[in-house]
Design a protein around this motif. Structure first.
Motif, PDB file in Angstrom:
ATOM      1  N   ARG A  87      77.990   2.339  12.896  1.00 37.76           N
ATOM      2  CA  ARG A  87      78.991   1.285  13.058  1.00 37.76           C
ATOM      3  C   ARG A  87      79.181   0.572  11.739  1.00 37.76           C
ATOM      4  N   GLU A  88      80.362  -0.061  11.581  1.00 41.58           N
ATOM      5  CA  GLU A  88      80.666  -0.842  10.375  1.00 41.58           C
ATOM      6  C   GLU A  88      81.125  -2.236  10.754  1.00 41.58           C
ATOM      7  N   LEU A  89      80.815  -3.174   9.893  1.00 41.36           N
ATOM      8  CA  LEU A  89      81.336  -4.537  10.022  1.00 41.36           C
ATOM      9  C   LEU A  89      82.196  -4.798   8.809  1.00 41.36           C
ATOM     10  N   SER A  90      83.501  -4.775   9.010  1.00 36.88           N
ATOM     11  CA  SER A  90      84.422  -5.080   7.915  1.00 36.88           C
ATOM     12  C   SER A  90      84.660  -6.579   7.900  1.00 36.88           C
ATOM     13  N   HIS A  91      84.801  -7.106   6.711  1.00 43.71           N
ATOM     14  CA  HIS A  91      85.132  -8.526   6.604  1.00 43.71           C
ATOM     15  C   HIS A  91      86.110  -8.731   5.463  1.00 43.71           C
ATOM     16  N   ASN A  92      87.018  -9.656   5.686  1.00 44.88           N
ATOM     17  CA  ASN A  92      88.021 -10.006   4.701  1.00 44.88           C
ATOM     18  C   ASN A  92      87.429 -11.086   3.805  1.00 44.88           C
ATOM     19  N   THR A  93      87.189 -10.743   2.542  1.00 47.71           N
ATOM     20  CA  THR A  93      86.523 -11.700   1.649  1.00 47.71           C
ATOM     21  C   THR A  93      87.379 -12.925   1.354  1.00 47.71           C
ATOM     22  N   SER A  94      88.682 -12.868   1.624  1.00 48.16           N
ATOM     23  CA  SER A  94      89.507 -14.062   1.429  1.00 48.16           C
ATOM     24  C   SER A  94      89.315 -15.054   2.584  1.00 48.16           C
ATOM     25  N   GLN A  95      88.844 -14.574   3.728  1.00 49.57           N
ATOM     26  CA  GLN A  95      88.606 -15.456   4.871  1.00 49.57           C
ATOM     27  C   GLN A  95      87.153 -15.901   4.973  1.00 49.57           C
ATOM     28  N   ALA A  96      86.232 -15.017   4.601  1.00 49.42           N
ATOM     29  CA  ALA A  96      84.810 -15.358   4.678  1.00 49.42           C
ATOM     30  C   ALA A  96      84.038 -14.462   3.723  1.00 49.42           C
ATOM     31  N   LYS A  97      83.133 -15.077   2.988  1.00 48.43           N
ATOM     32  CA  LYS A  97      82.276 -14.333   2.073  1.00 48.43           C
ATOM     33  C   LYS A  97      80.870 -14.333   2.651  1.00 48.43           C
ATOM     34  N   MET A  98      80.268 -13.139   2.726  1.00 47.93           N
ATOM     35  CA  MET A  98      78.909 -13.027   3.240  1.00 47.93           C
ATOM     36  C   MET A  98      77.985 -12.671   2.092  1.00 47.93           C
ATOM     37  N   ASP A  99      76.947 -13.486   1.913  1.00 46.73           N
ATOM     38  CA  ASP A  99      75.990 -13.296   0.825  1.00 46.73           C
ATOM     39  C   ASP A  99      74.592 -13.193   1.431  1.00 46.73           C
ATOM     40  N   ALA A 100      73.894 -12.108   1.137  1.00 44.81           N
ATOM     41  CA  ALA A 100      72.554 -11.895   1.683  1.00 44.81           C
ATOM     42  C   ALA A 100      71.522 -11.883   0.564  1.00 44.81           C
ATOM     43  N   ASP A 101      70.279 -12.202   0.921  1.00 42.24           N
ATOM     44  CA  ASP A 101      69.203 -12.197  -0.066  1.00 42.24           C
ATOM     45  C   ASP A 101      68.486 -10.857  -0.129  1.00 42.24           C
ATOM     46  N   VAL A 102      68.979  -9.855   0.600  1.00 41.89           N
ATOM     47  CA  VAL A 102      68.403  -8.507   0.590  1.00 41.89           C
ATOM     48  C   VAL A 102      69.527  -7.481   0.460  1.00 41.89           C
ATOM     49  N   ALA A 103      69.171  -6.261   0.065  1.00 40.52           N
ATOM     50  CA  ALA A 103      70.164  -5.185  -0.052  1.00 40.52           C
ATOM     51  C   ALA A 103      70.343  -4.452   1.271  1.00 40.52           C
ATOM     52  N   SER A 104      69.333  -4.516   2.140  1.00 37.50           N
ATOM     53  CA  SER A 104      69.445  -3.897   3.462  1.00 37.50           C
ATOM     54  C   SER A 104      68.470  -4.579   4.417  1.00 37.50           C
ATOM     55  N   ILE A 105      68.793  -4.469   5.689  1.00 37.83           N
ATOM     56  CA  ILE A 105      67.934  -5.011   6.744  1.00 37.83           C
ATOM     57  C   ILE A 105      67.501  -3.819   7.591  1.00 37.83           C
ATOM     58  N   THR A 106      66.209  -3.617   7.700  1.00 37.70           N
ATOM     59  CA  THR A 106      65.683  -2.468   8.429  1.00 37.70           C
ATOM     60  C   THR A 106      65.084  -2.926   9.755  1.00 37.70           C
ATOM     61  N   TYR A 107      65.551  -2.296  10.841  1.00 33.54           N
ATOM     62  CA  TYR A 107      64.989  -2.531  12.172  1.00 33.54           C
ATOM     63  C   TYR A 107      64.116  -1.336  12.535  1.00 33.54           C
ATOM     64  N   ARG A 108      62.918  -1.619  13.012  1.00 35.40           N
ATOM     65  CA  ARG A 108      62.001  -0.570  13.405  1.00 35.40           C
ATOM     66  C   ARG A 108      62.128  -0.278  14.904  1.00 35.40           C
ATOM     67  N   ALA A 109      61.504   0.771  15.355  1.00 33.36           N
ATOM     68  CA  ALA A 109      61.624   1.201  16.751  1.00 33.36           C
ATOM     69  C   ALA A 109      61.093   0.164  17.741  1.00 33.36           C
ATOM     70  N   ASN A 110      60.224  -0.721  17.297  1.00 29.48           N
ATOM     71  CA  ASN A 110      59.701  -1.762  18.198  1.00 29.48           C
ATOM     72  C   ASN A 110      60.553  -3.035  18.183  1.00 29.48           C
ATOM     73  N   GLY A 111      61.665  -3.028  17.432  1.00 31.73           N
ATOM     74  CA  GLY A 111      62.592  -4.165  17.403  1.00 31.73           C
ATOM     75  C   GLY A 111      62.348  -5.155  16.288  1.00 31.73           C
ATOM     76  N   THR A 112      61.271  -4.997  15.544  1.00 26.27           N
ATOM     77  CA  THR A 112      61.010  -5.912  14.437  1.00 26.27           C
ATOM     78  C   THR A 112      61.897  -5.536  13.248  1.00 26.27           C
TER      79      THR A 112
END
Length: 159
Positions: A87-112
């Motif tokens: 899946r993808e989450l597209s966002h219009n940077t003119s309406q909202a800018k999203m800034d994260a402190d990581v390059a990726s978020i990893t979810y493990r099989a146990n949900g953590t």
């Protein structure tokens, strides 16, 4: 000057007063309505972000595989489950800018998940920004508008 009984309508003065009042009301309402629309769009983008994070977590648990959300501040955020795009989450940077402190978020099989902080902001205005925190438990939390994860007022839209 008395009116004739067969005359109907408004006088010029009544129309001018009505137009003046209408102009005043519109002058107050339009800027407030524009700000309301912008805040609603920002909240909608934040809700979409939380939904895709919950989707990634759910897929990781359901498929018993690792799910990764690839963070792209200027482009779409991509969810990969077991190495395949889901899946993808597209966002219009003119309406909202999203800034994260990581390059990726990893979810493990146990949900953590790997902890992360994400700021959703518009026009570098921290008083209207949202901070989304992904906790180690995997739960995404949206903090109050204009407040950071620590509960203090935001001073910047960047992390």
């Amino acid at each position: 000057m008395p009116r004739r009984s067969d005359m109907h309508g408004f006088t010029l003065i009544e129309l001018m007063i009505t137009l003046a009042l209408l102009t005043i009301v519109l002058g107050i309402a339009v800027p407030n309505f524009t700000a309301f629309i912008q805040k609603t769009r920002l909240q909608g983008q934040t809700d979409d972000l939380i939904a895709i994070l919950q989707y990634a977590r759910g897929e990781a648990v359901t498929r018993r595989a690792t799910a990764e959300v690839i963070v792209d501040d200027d482009g779409p955020w991509v969810v990969r489950v077991a190495g395949q795009s889901a899946r993808e989450l597209s966002h219009n940077t003119s309406q909202a800018k999203m800034d994260a402190d990581v390059a990726s978020i990893t979810y493990r099989a146990n949900g953590t998940a790997t902890p992360a902080l994400i700021t959703v902001c518009r026009d570098d205005s921290p008083e209207t920004a949202y901070v989304v925190e992904v906790r180690a438990s995997g739960a995404p939390i949206r903090h109050e508008r204009g407040k950071g994860a620590d509960g203090n007022a935001l001073t910047s839209c960047t992390l």
